[in-house]
Scaffold this motif. Sequence first.
Motif, mmCIF file in Angstrom:
data_model
loop_
_atom_site.group_PDB
_atom_site.id
_atom_site.type_symbol
_atom_site.label_atom_id
_atom_site.label_comp_id
_atom_site.label_asym_id
_atom_site.label_seq_id
_atom_site.Cartn_x
_atom_site.Cartn_y
_atom_site.Cartn_z
ATOM 1 N N LYS A 1 7.705 -0.856 14.060
ATOM 2 C CA LYS A 1 8.304 -2.076 13.529
ATOM 3 C C LYS A 1 9.388 -1.794 12.506
ATOM 4 C CE LYS A 1 4.136 -4.853 14.313
ATOM 5 N NZ LYS A 1 3.109 -5.734 13.694
ATOM 6 N N ASP A 2 9.881 -0.546 12.494
ATOM 7 C CA ASP A 2 10.967 -0.114 11.619
ATOM 8 C C ASP A 2 10.579 -0.194 10.145
ATOM 9 O OD1 ASP A 2 13.520 1.009 11.478
ATOM 10 O OD2 ASP A 2 14.395 -0.899 10.877
ATOM 11 N N ARG A 3 9.294 -0.010 9.854
ATOM 12 C CA ARG A 3 8.841 0.050 8.466
ATOM 13 C C ARG A 3 8.741 1.502 8.022
ATOM 14 N NH1 ARG A 3 3.573 -3.579 9.543
ATOM 15 N NH2 ARG A 3 3.412 -1.866 11.041
ATOM 16 N N THR A 4 9.165 1.753 6.791
ATOM 17 C CA THR A 4 9.105 3.111 6.261
ATOM 18 C C THR A 4 7.648 3.495 6.015
ATOM 19 O OG1 THR A 4 11.253 2.858 5.203
ATOM 20 C CG2 THR A 4 9.861 4.632 4.412
ATOM 21 N N LEU A 5 7.290 4.672 6.446
ATOM 22 C CA LEU A 5 5.935 5.183 6.250
ATOM 23 C C LEU A 5 5.883 5.909 4.910
ATOM 24 C CD1 LEU A 5 5.352 6.574 9.851
ATOM 25 C CD2 LEU A 5 4.420 4.486 8.881
ATOM 26 N N SER A 6 5.039 5.429 4.023
ATOM 27 C CA SER A 6 4.960 5.987 2.672
ATOM 28 C C SER A 6 3.699 6.806 2.510
ATOM 29 C CB SER A 6 4.982 4.864 1.633
ATOM 30 O OG SER A 6 3.909 3.967 1.836
ATOM 31 N N ALA A 7 3.750 7.757 1.578
ATOM 32 C CA ALA A 7 2.569 8.559 1.261
ATOM 33 C C ALA A 7 1.457 7.659 0.740
ATOM 34 C CB ALA A 7 2.922 9.615 0.223
ATOM 35 N N GLY B 1 0.820 -1.204 0.000
ATOM 36 C CA GLY B 1 0.000 0.000 0.000
ATOM 37 C C GLY B 1 0.851 1.249 0.000
ATOM 38 N N GLY B 2 0.370 2.275 -0.671
ATOM 39 C CA GLY B 2 1.069 3.545 -0.666
ATOM 40 C C GLY B 2 1.863 3.801 -1.929
ATOM 41 N N LEU B 3 2.583 4.908 -1.906
ATOM 42 C CA LEU B 3 3.327 5.426 -3.046
ATOM 43 C C LEU B 3 4.803 5.111 -2.849
ATOM 44 C CD1 LEU B 3 2.274 7.133 -5.477
ATOM 45 C CD2 LEU B 3 3.062 9.160 -4.254
#
Length: 860
Positions: A415-421, A330-332
């Motif tokens: 959880k050290d996951r990158t948050l994407s737009a 999910g996300g960009l």
Amino acid sequence: MSTEPQYTDNADASVTAPPRAADVPRSLAEALRSRDDDALAGLLRARPDLLNPVPNDLTQLATRAGTRASVVRALERLDRFAQQVAEVLAVAPDPASYEEVRRLLAGDDGDATVEAALPRALATLHAQALVWGPDDRLRLVRTARELLAPAPQHPSPTGLGPTVAEATAGMSPTRVQDIVTAAGLPTTHDPVSAVQSLTALFTDRTRMSALLDEAPAESVEVLSRLVWGPPYGQVTADPARHLRWLLDRGLLLPTAPGTVVLPREAALHLRAGRAHRTPEPVPPTVEVAREYRPQVVDAAAAGQAYTALATVEELLKDWDEGGPAVLRAGGLSVRDLKRTAVALDTSEPLAAFWVELAYAAGLLASDGEADERYAATPAYDEWQELPAAERWSALATAWLAATRTAGLVGGRDGKDRTLSALGPHLDRSTAPEVRHRVLALAATLPEGTAPVPETLQDRLRWERPSASRGRPAQDGAANPSDSPTPQDLRSRIAQWTLNEAEMLGVTGRGALSSHGRALLSASPGASASAGPEGSPADPSADPSVEQSLAAAHATRLLAPLLPEPLDHVLLQADLTAVAPGPLERPLADALAVLADVESKGGATVYRFTPGSVRRALDAGQSASDLHAFLAAHSRTPVPQPLAYLIDDVARKHGHLRIGAASAYVRCDDEALLNEILADKRAQSLRLRRLAPTVLAAQADPGTLLDGLRAMGFAPAAESAEGDVLITRAHAHRTPPRTAPEPVPDGPPLPGATLIGAAVRAIRAGDLASTAPRKEAPTSASDGRLPRTTAAETLATMQAAVLTGEALWIGYVNAEGTASQRVIAPVRVEGGFVTAYDHTADEVRTYPLHRVTGVAELADD
């Protein structure tokens, strides 16, 4: 009689004399029972989690109000001084008097500001059922005391340690007597009286001062390091002489091997009786940074509002034929966000904000196809048809209510996951409330006044202190080191709010605009403000109606400030056109096909190139159509170079025809085909002559078309029937989509109707559970449901019909839920009893087989 201000619960009359013993509540349930309906409604409004489900009676309401989760939530929503008062009650004797609380807050020297603010803070704690009892017996609910009281694992927020009695609980009687003797006190016959004697010494200002005057300077230095907390320290098995002096006299008491603590009574003496180093009874003032004329602010904000509309339109126009692909999670993607930032001529964080804003407004979404991509929604086409002020109002309203927080993009979650737009995990339920509160504080300043951001942040921190300050994390709660604390997140959201409000045109030059002020009540946070002034003006008002009215008001204020769309451009001899302002939509769309945007700003500059003219011809326009279009919409004559450019491109356009053989080129001019074959740049197309006027290629038609255009030719594609193909931009739309719903910050705020019904139900249930009953051998007197046989139940019901008396019954409904009710039977027949139910305040019919038992009410 004391002259100190007396706190009065909002459900009682002014306190003029000490309450009688019979009037003193023995529990929180009894204290709630003495409140009037308005006070109960205020409690349910302040703590809506108590309503889910509606409590059966006041005892259940009190039990629920004392649960850990509910108390933690209530403490987190107190302002700083109310929290400090609760923290003082946690270290004060239980129960504590008003005077004891005042002394712990104001100290021995007193503090007029603290004393003036204390009644309000206690009223807040009483109203939220965190404190109960009269002024001379104030009690903090047990759960709050457990959370705020000092312990070795989590010291008190005040920095105070345990009392002498608590610290010496496990100490041998001999050791206690040794401490008493070393402190210069007479020995006693038991450790209890010895502890009391030592406590009396530490709380006696004169004797305590005399004892400390004898202390070595190093010992006083040790106490000064522990006095404001944490009160715990480490000592070796053979402590130094100055530490031994403190240990011998009980000024440091052992709590574990190698660990000592400064007793609370000694610390309070060293603090001059003050529990907090810096009481904060008054909220910080929001200071003024700059002052402008309101007209200047509104004009600047209107300019930013117009730029915001143009940016969102440009974003969705760029994604008109289908935007970036949706990531599997999910996300960009980062690459697509960078490309979007380049297209918008902005930075990646700002691009993420515009993307999230369009998503929150329901203007873009994923299309749900197998090869899922982002695209504009059908709502975007409707939005484009609205006047500019209404389009802005839709964006600003969506921004105020959105829980998605664009500022988090690029960071990492727990959880050290990158948050994407446009990705998951961007919702923060506190965002709408923080946004609204930031703007509401700015609205308290005069019009045209910009606040100092730092003072605004200080005010927010006072209104909602850190949830983790002085309180242990809830059991099982994770707190990764790289995750922001709740207070840090609120501060960051506040800073993002100031930046985003400026970009969106809610503020201008840092000051709240007139149309921004009008929008404030459109936010869901308008009725849930964190500050002491933030209570809703009308709890019964419909938020959706208020939102619509506020948005309409903002639209009316903004509309005159936005520039009117123009129906003309200024053509120049250097193959450019200048739009001195916003263009009408048909003109802007047509010009975007015919020319390329060279620069933006107050005036947009378009440049005509052979490629842009060919693009217009590919879209089905003829040279005469383009000449007529420019002549109709230019305030200056069409420059000769531009006319020549259009004619030259049109003359070559379609002279070559591309079709599918694998692909072919046909042209009536053999010399032109010879020129193409001789050009080295055509080698990659692998052309060969099929006929004098036809060339075949191994490349597909699209590649062949692009290759010949790169060589400077102007070919046109044709269909299988030989007709010229007109290429038009295909607008890709998602199926109908709704805007994302904001994530609620806890249970929804109840309306006045629901609260009124809940209060009546709780009162009725409490009446049923507390009504005096006659003792009967077959009924329980310990609060359980009455138990009688079916024959006894029927006979008692029939007798009550004749006498008109009320009865107490136990009833189990079809779902198996048991309850107690007070009823006045009217008719008994066919296995049913019809009665007036005092609990529900209505006439109801009950099956007799579901009645567990019946008992008569006491005569009084």
